[in-house]
Design a protein around this motif. Structure first.
Motif, PDB file in Angstrom:
ATOM      1  N   ARG A  35      30.884  17.432  27.355  1.00 37.63           N
ATOM      2  CA  ARG A  35      30.468  16.649  28.528  1.00 37.63           C
ATOM      3  C   ARG A  35      29.213  15.859  28.183  1.00 37.63           C
ATOM      4  O   ARG A  35      28.415  16.273  27.349  1.00 37.63           O
ATOM      5  N   VAL A  36      29.055  14.716  28.848  1.00 36.06           N
ATOM      6  CA  VAL A  36      27.809  13.959  28.809  1.00 36.06           C
ATOM      7  C   VAL A  36      27.469  13.570  30.251  1.00 36.06           C
ATOM      8  O   VAL A  36      28.356  13.443  31.102  1.00 36.06           O
ATOM      9  N   GLY A  37      26.180  13.382  30.514  1.00 31.51           N
ATOM     10  CA  GLY A  37      25.787  13.052  31.874  1.00 31.51           C
ATOM     11  C   GLY A  37      24.599  12.117  31.933  1.00 31.51           C
ATOM     12  O   GLY A  37      23.755  12.100  31.025  1.00 31.51           O
ATOM     13  N   ILE A  38      24.549  11.326  33.005  1.00 28.90           N
ATOM     14  CA  ILE A  38      23.445  10.404  33.261  1.00 28.90           C
ATOM     15  C   ILE A  38      22.980  10.621  34.696  1.00 28.90           C
ATOM     16  O   ILE A  38      23.790  10.576  35.632  1.00 28.90           O
ATOM     17  N   LEU A  39      21.697  10.870  34.863  1.00 29.45           N
ATOM     18  CA  LEU A  39      21.129  11.136  36.184  1.00 29.45           C
ATOM     19  C   LEU A  39      19.977  10.172  36.454  1.00 29.45           C
ATOM     20  O   LEU A  39      18.953  10.204  35.764  1.00 29.45           O
ATOM     21  N   ASN A  40      20.185   9.265  37.416  1.00 29.86           N
ATOM     22  CA  ASN A  40      19.134   8.375  37.909  1.00 29.86           C
ATOM     23  C   ASN A  40      18.607   7.427  36.835  1.00 29.86           C
ATOM     24  O   ASN A  40      17.399   7.198  36.707  1.00 29.86           O
ATOM     25  N   GLU A  47      26.219  11.036  37.305  1.00 23.36           N
ATOM     26  CA  GLU A  47      27.597  10.928  36.813  1.00 23.36           C
ATOM     27  C   GLU A  47      27.774  11.779  35.558  1.00 23.36           C
ATOM     28  O   GLU A  47      26.936  11.772  34.652  1.00 23.36           O
ATOM     29  N   THR A  48      28.882  12.521  35.532  1.00 22.79           N
ATOM     30  CA  THR A  48      29.236  13.355  34.385  1.00 22.79           C
ATOM     31  C   THR A  48      30.585  12.906  33.838  1.00 22.79           C
ATOM     32  O   THR A  48      31.535  12.722  34.604  1.00 22.79           O
ATOM     33  N   PHE A  49      30.660  12.730  32.531  1.00 24.68           N
ATOM     34  CA  PHE A  49      31.910  12.380  31.861  1.00 24.68           C
ATOM     35  C   PHE A  49      32.356  13.572  31.026  1.00 24.68           C
ATOM     36  O   PHE A  49      31.580  14.083  30.209  1.00 24.68           O
ATOM     37  N   THR A  50      33.588  14.002  31.217  1.00 27.40           N
ATOM     38  CA  THR A  50      34.121  15.160  30.505  1.00 27.40           C
ATOM     39  C   THR A  50      35.138  14.707  29.465  1.00 27.40           C
ATOM     40  O   THR A  50      36.101  14.008  29.798  1.00 27.40           O
ATOM     41  N   PHE A  51      34.947  15.109  28.234  1.00 26.08           N
ATOM     42  CA  PHE A  51      35.845  14.757  27.136  1.00 26.08           C
ATOM     43  C   PHE A  51      37.123  15.602  27.206  1.00 26.08           C
ATOM     44  O   PHE A  51      37.190  16.612  27.909  1.00 26.08           O
ATOM     45  N   HIS A  52      38.124  15.179  26.453  1.00 24.28           N
ATOM     46  CA  HIS A  52      39.341  15.968  26.238  1.00 24.28           C
ATOM     47  C   HIS A  52      39.625  15.976  24.744  1.00 24.28           C
ATOM     48  O   HIS A  52      39.778  14.910  24.137  1.00 24.28           O
ATOM     49  N   GLN A  53      39.605  17.159  24.147  1.00 23.44           N
ATOM     50  CA  GLN A  53      39.786  17.293  22.696  1.00 23.44           C
ATOM     51  C   GLN A  53      38.767  16.468  21.917  1.00 23.44           C
ATOM     52  O   GLN A  53      39.060  15.906  20.860  1.00 23.44           O
ATOM     53  N   GLY A  54      37.562  16.361  22.460  1.00 24.32           N
ATOM     54  CA  GLY A  54      36.498  15.636  21.779  1.00 24.32           C
ATOM     55  C   GLY A  54      36.584  14.130  21.888  1.00 24.32           C
ATOM     56  O   GLY A  54      35.880  13.419  21.169  1.00 24.32           O
ATOM     57  N   ARG A  55      37.427  13.628  22.800  1.00 22.03           N
ATOM     58  CA  ARG A  55      37.626  12.179  22.915  1.00 22.03           C
ATOM     59  C   ARG A  55      37.414  11.731  24.360  1.00 22.03           C
ATOM     60  O   ARG A  55      37.789  12.424  25.311  1.00 22.03           O
ATOM     61  N   LEU A  56      36.860  10.525  24.494  1.00 19.66           N
ATOM     62  CA  LEU A  56      36.559   9.979  25.817  1.00 19.66           C
ATOM     63  C   LEU A  56      36.709   8.467  25.799  1.00 19.66           C
ATOM     64  O   LEU A  56      36.179   7.789  24.908  1.00 19.66           O
TER      65      LEU A  56
END
Length: 237
Positions: A35-40, A47-56
């Motif tokens: 996962r990666v996230g950006i806050l303010n 916002e949080t972005f969740t990978f699938h099998q290491g890919r996004l």
């Protein structure tokens, strides 16, 4: 409105399937982005972005914040460099991290934001293991340097293998795109890619998370809807 994804391409050949399976098994034993996230920061308020099998895949119209997410997250989280030409995916110097915090309609004299990343791996005993790190960013309209606090990231084996691709498939036909993803899979690379129209629904690609970026609310915030390509179907999730 978001158009429908590309129709499925023919299934990959048996050697390609076997190669993808070997790569997936190898990837599971090393650290992969989870996962990666950006806050303010900028128009990303939480916002949080969740990978699938290491890919996004970050997907959206021009100006929706695809490249901006890359600028805010990687490689900044790895090296903490605030040089504008290091942050920019185009190598330019017109956008600084100070601008990302206080530019383009931001209110107030001081703003604090955070960016973070989480990794996952499966140990030899089958146990899931995790680690995360991030950076605190603070900017002010008063004459003062941008402040940042970051937990150091120390490389270790088996380390992540990320590659960033910002709008690289413009003018490339679907057959060659599938071949590119087959190569990336064979090389056992983690992937963070942006596109304004791509869905990455290729038989050569065993899996990827797709975050469709959404804008246009009253506060002009960037949010997202998540889909997952599992190698054969595109699902909401």
């Amino acid at each position: 409105m978001t158009e429908h994804p590309f129709p499925r391409l023919p299934e990959p050949t048996e050697p390609a399937v076997a190669g993808a399976a070997r790569a997936a098994a190898a990837a599971g034993s090393r650290w992969q982005p989870h996962r990666v996230g950006i806050l303010n920061v900028w128009r990303y308020y939480d916002e949080t972005f969740t990978f699938h099998q290491g890919r996004l895949l970050l997907r959206g119209q021009n100006g929706s914040g695809k490249s901006k997410a890359l600028e805010l997250l990687l490689p900044f989280l790895f090296d903490a460099s605030l040089r504008p030409n290091r942050l920019s995916t185009f190598g330019g110097s017109e956008r600084t991290m100070h601008w990302n915090l206080l530019g383009e309609g931001a209110s107030g004299k001081t703003r604090v934001g955070y960016v973070w990343m989480e990794f996952r791996r499966v140990g030899d005993d089958g146990t899931e293991r995790w680690f995360g790190f991030g950076a605190r960013l603070q900017a002010s309209t008063a004459p003062a340097p941008l402040r940042r606090r970051r937990r150091p990231l120390r490389g270790s084996a088996p380390a992540p293998r990320p590659i960033l691709l910002d709008e690289v498939f413009v003018g490339v036909d679907t057959v060659n795109r599938g071949q590119v993803f087959a190569l990336l899979t064979a090389l056992d690379l983690d992937l963070m890619v942006t596109s304004d129209h791509e869905w990455c629904t290729y038989g050569e690609l065993p899996g990827i998370a797709v975050h469709q970026l959404l804008t246009g609310g009253d506060d002009d915030a960037v949010t997202s809807a998540r889909f997952v390509w599992n190698g054969s179907d595109l699902e909401v999730g």
